[in-house]
Write an enzyme that holds these catalytic residues in place. Structure first.
Site, short mmCIF file in Angstrom:
data_model
loop_
_atom_site.label_atom_id
_atom_site.label_comp_id
_atom_site.label_asym_id
_atom_site.label_seq_id
_atom_site.Cartn_x
_atom_site.Cartn_y
_atom_site.Cartn_z
N THR A 1 -1.21 7.53 -0.39
CA THR A 1 -2.58 7.53 -1.15
C THR A 1 -3.39 6.31 -0.67
O THR A 1 -4.58 6.28 -0.94
CB THR A 1 -2.55 7.39 -2.66
OG1 THR A 1 -1.67 6.08 -2.91
CG2 THR A 1 -1.31 8.37 -3.20
N ASP B 1 0.49 -2.59 12.32
CA ASP B 1 1.20 -2.84 10.72
C ASP B 1 1.61 -4.41 10.89
O ASP B 1 2.44 -5.06 11.62
CB ASP B 1 2.28 -2.35 10.46
CG ASP B 1 2.58 -2.37 8.85
OD1 ASP B 1 2.92 -3.71 8.52
OD2 ASP B 1 2.95 -1.59 8.08
N ARG C 1 0.81 -1.02 0.03
CA ARG C 1 0.10 0.04 0.12
C ARG C 1 0.96 1.35 -0.02
O ARG C 1 1.86 1.46 0.84
CB ARG C 1 -0.71 0.30 1.29
CG ARG C 1 -2.15 -0.50 1.42
CD ARG C 1 -3.06 -0.15 2.41
NE ARG C 1 -2.43 0.45 3.52
CZ ARG C 1 -3.25 0.86 4.69
NH1 ARG C 1 -4.59 1.04 4.60
NH2 ARG C 1 -2.92 1.18 5.75
N ASP D 1 4.98 -5.73 9.58
CA ASP D 1 5.97 -5.29 10.21
C ASP D 1 6.06 -6.33 11.77
O ASP D 1 7.09 -6.67 11.98
CB ASP D 1 5.91 -3.87 10.70
CG ASP D 1 6.32 -3.04 9.59
OD1 ASP D 1 7.10 -3.42 8.63
OD2 ASP D 1 6.31 -2.11 9.52
C1 PRP Z 1 -0.99 -4.65 4.37
C2 PRP Z 1 -2.01 -5.65 5.00
C3 PRP Z 1 -2.91 -5.64 3.59
C4 PRP Z 1 -3.16 -4.16 3.40
C5 PRP Z 1 -4.38 -3.86 3.90
O1 PRP Z 1 -0.02 -4.68 3.88
O2 PRP Z 1 -1.12 -6.89 5.18
O3 PRP Z 1 -2.24 -6.36 2.43
O4 PRP Z 1 -2.14 -3.67 3.92
O5 PRP Z 1 -4.75 -2.61 3.45
P1 PRP Z 1 -5.77 -2.08 2.60
O6 PRP Z 1 -7.15 -3.06 3.02
O7 PRP Z 1 -6.30 -0.57 2.86
O8 PRP Z 1 -5.20 -2.46 1.11
P2 PRP Z 1 1.13 -3.74 3.31
O9 PRP Z 1 0.79 -2.76 2.34
O10 PRP Z 1 1.43 -2.91 4.72
O11 PRP Z 1 2.15 -4.69 3.04
P3 PRP Z 1 3.14 -5.86 4.01
O12 PRP Z 1 2.17 -6.85 4.28
O13 PRP Z 1 4.30 -6.07 2.68
O14 PRP Z 1 3.59 -4.98 4.96
N1 URA Z 2 -2.58 -2.69 7.08
C1 URA Z 2 -2.09 -3.07 8.35
O1 URA Z 2 -1.03 -3.73 8.39
N2 URA Z 2 -2.50 -2.63 9.22
C2 URA Z 2 -3.61 -1.80 9.42
O2 URA Z 2 -4.24 -1.48 10.46
C3 URA Z 2 -4.16 -1.51 8.09
C4 URA Z 2 -3.45 -1.93 7.07
#
Ligand code: PRP
Ligand code: URA
Length: 213
Positions: free
Chosen positions: A110, A204, A106, A207
């Site tokens: 944005t 997150d 994400r 993370d």
């Molecule tokens: C997080 C989570 C989802 C997304 C959810 O991933 O694991 O994939 O955000 O958000 P949304 O419903 O608003 O799209 P992130 O983009 O942080 O990537 P990561 O898992 O690599 O940390």
């Molecule tokens: N992605 C995450 O990992 N946590 C949130 O709360 C939203 C998006």
């Protein structure tokens, strides 16, 4: 929100484990273990409607007619990175499932999702697909992942989305975009905050799973 297509797996053990998972002081090792454990409960519900066929079995005592799973084979599709934390839990229920991967991040400004990786089993369009990601926030990542699968001829009727925590905004967006896709979550939280994080949420997920805070 369509309550019929939304399954909240609120078993007492799930609620207990989720309360521990949300704690900001929980370390990555325990976080990973709990995501794995909760996934088994969510996966149990998501597989409740698997079709069965009758089979003949001979026990040491007698012949009997029993039931075994039939129908489409399964694929698990984690959305990287955080979805990886849910793969083993589903594999413990369905050890022969194949695993496809969708890489997505994400944009922090944005909140738009961006796809960076896509690798599926060659027969993905013939499988029942469980898309897994711990967080359903705006819904953007889940929607893009489902659309990537549909481009590979997977029917939305064969896709289920499994997560740990969902925001109402994400559920509504996903249901509006793909009403056939059933959603299974351990919790439906209150809302998103101004940064697009789920409240109360668990922070997150990627993370916390991988210790990259
Ligand atoms: C997080 C989570 C989802 C997304 C959810 O991933 O694991 O994939 O955000 O958000 P949304 O419903 O608003 O799209 P992130 O983009 O942080 O990537 P990561 O898992 O690599 O940390
Ligand atoms: N992605 C995450 O990992 N946590 C949130 O709360 C939203 C998006």
């Amino acid at each position: 929100m369509n309550k019929e297509g939304l399954h909240i797996v609120n078993h007492p053990l799930v609620q207990h484990k989720l309360a521990i998972l949300r704690d900001k002081d929980l370390g990555s090792k325990d976080f990973r273990e709990l995501v794995d454990e909760i996934t088994v409960f969510v996966g149990y519900e998501a597989t409740r409607d698997l079709p069965l066929k009758e089979v003949e079995v001979e026990t040491p005592i007698t012949k009997t007619t029993q039931k075994m799973i039939t129908g489409k084979k399964m694929a698990i599709v984690p959305i990287l990175r955080a979805g990886l934390g849910m793969v083993d839990g589903i594999l413990s229920l369905s050890p022969a499932a194949k695993v496809g991967h969708i890489g997505m991040y994400r944009d922090e400004e944005t909140l738009e999702p961006h796809e960076y990786f896509f690798k599926m089993p060659s027969d993905i369009e013939e499988r029942q697909v469980l898309v897994v990601d711990p967080m359903l926030a705006t819904g953007g990542s889940a929607i893009l992942a489902i659309e990537a699968l549909m481009k590979r001829n997977v029917s939305p009727a064969d896709i289920k989305f499994l997560c740990m925590v969902a925001a109402p905004e994400g559920v509504e967006a996903l249901q509006a975009a793909h009403p056939e896709v059933e959603i299974y979550t351990a919790a439906l939280d209150e809302k998103l905050n101004e940064d697009g994080y789920i409240v109360p949420g668990l922070g997150d997920a990627g993370d916390r799973l991988f210790g990259t805070l």
